[in-house]
Design a protein around this motif. Structure first.
Motif, short mmCIF file in Angstrom:
data_model
loop_
_atom_site.label_atom_id
_atom_site.label_comp_id
_atom_site.label_asym_id
_atom_site.label_seq_id
_atom_site.Cartn_x
_atom_site.Cartn_y
_atom_site.Cartn_z
N SER A 141 0.83 -1.21 0.00
CA SER A 141 0.00 0.00 0.00
C SER A 141 0.86 1.26 0.00
O SER A 141 1.89 1.31 0.68
N LEU A 186 -4.93 4.51 -3.46
CA LEU A 186 -6.36 4.37 -3.17
C LEU A 186 -7.06 3.76 -4.40
O LEU A 186 -7.03 4.33 -5.49
N SER A 246 -2.28 10.33 -0.07
CA SER A 246 -3.25 9.83 0.90
C SER A 246 -4.45 10.75 1.04
O SER A 246 -4.32 11.97 0.98
#
Ligand SMILES: NC(=O)c1ccc[n+]([C@@H]2O[C@H](COP(=O)([O-])OP(=O)(O)OC[C@H]3O[C@@H](n4cnc5c(N)ncnc54)[C@H](OP(=O)(O)O)[C@@H]3O)[C@@H](O)[C@H]2O)c1
Length: 250
Positions: A141, A186, A246
């Protein structure tokens, strides 16, 4: 080719399972709590004309790992492993100060996401070495590299996978086994809805002006974890969504 995909009952793992099936690969997925969702994915895998199965695996319960790989062996030896499953824990930005994260949460995150994946790799390596061919994709991630304020165990555990891939690339390369990390930013999977305005602003910060879908990640993973990947190993490959950074920063 037979692929084992952990966390194939949902999101990126399910999309990856279907993408592999469409290439003609047999696919075993693992589920933790989503047995019914896994059965639905297996149904769709089989509709592609390949063999499919679902087995239970809980990264928090290490005793389930070897039996899961053994049950996958009912289809065939595992030629490619996609370590996609994750114990999320608390990843809510700002929900907790770093100093308040209990030791038990650090231990649980590492136990599942680092040690659990290492044990999983240990189970599939001997078969790959015997065949002198294998592909391993560890799913990471952007939160690991980018960081978010607050709890740190999830991102820290993901970064450990980068080190694991580097070590494994050297360790297993001589046996024809290639190991890479696919880093999701994301990714819009529909499992955890984000407000549309946040998604739009994140997308605007990427070169392609869009966030990736589960299918986009699946295409990357299938490439890294297939014969189409001839000699790419030990690499950390970032999907385009990572450039959005983020959501906490928006
Ligand atoms: N979606 C994103 O935006 C994003 C961004 C960065 C990285 N990623 C990474 O991409 C991967 C897939 O994410 P996703 O969004 O597709 O996740 P997801 O939809 O929440 O699916 C997670 C999968 O992991 C399984 N799982 C959960 N806890 C487990 C445990 N203790 N042991 C074994 N399996 C467990 C779940 O199984 P059950 O449902 O059967 O319980 C499910 O199949 C993860 O590694 C995640 O860290 C995702």
């Amino acid at each position: 080719m037979h692929v084992l995909i952990t966390g194939g009952s949902s999101g990126i793992g399910a999309a990856t399972a279907l993408a592999y099936a469409r290439t003609g690969a047999d696919v075993t997925i693992t589920y933790n709590q989503g047995e019914e969702r896994a059965a639905e994915v297996v149904k769709r895998i089989k509709e592609a004309g390949v063999r499919g199965a679902a087995v239970h695996l809980d990264l928090e319960d290490h005793a389930t790992i070897a039996p899961a790989v053994a049950r996958a062996g009912a289809i065939d030896t595992v030629d490619a492993l996609v370590a996609n499953a994750v114990r999320w824990g608390n990843i809510q930005p700002g929900s907790m100060a770093f100093e308040d994260v209990p030791a038990a949460e650090w231990s649980a995150a590492m136990h599942a996401n680092v040690v659990g994946n290492a044990l999983l790799v240990q189970e599939v390596l001997p078969g790959m070495r015997r065949r002198r061919w294998g592909r391993i994709v560890l799913v990471s991630s952007g939160i690991g590299e980018e960081g978010v304020p607050g709890p740190g165990p999830y991102g820290t555990a993901k970064m450990a996978l980068h080190g694991m891939a580097r070590a494994l690339a050297w360790e297993a390369g001589r046996d024809g086994i290639l190991v890479n990390v696919a880093v999701a930013g994301l990714t819009v999977t529909g499992v955890r809805p984000f407000p549309q305005d946040v998604l739009d602003r994140l997308a605007a910060r990427t070169p392609s002006r869009r966030l990736s879908t589960a299918e986009d990640m699946a295409a990357l993973i299938v490439f890294l974890g297939s014969a189409a990947n001839h000699n790419l190993t030990g690499e950390i490959i970032r999907d385009g969504s990572n450039a959005g950074r983020s959501a906490h920063a928006i």
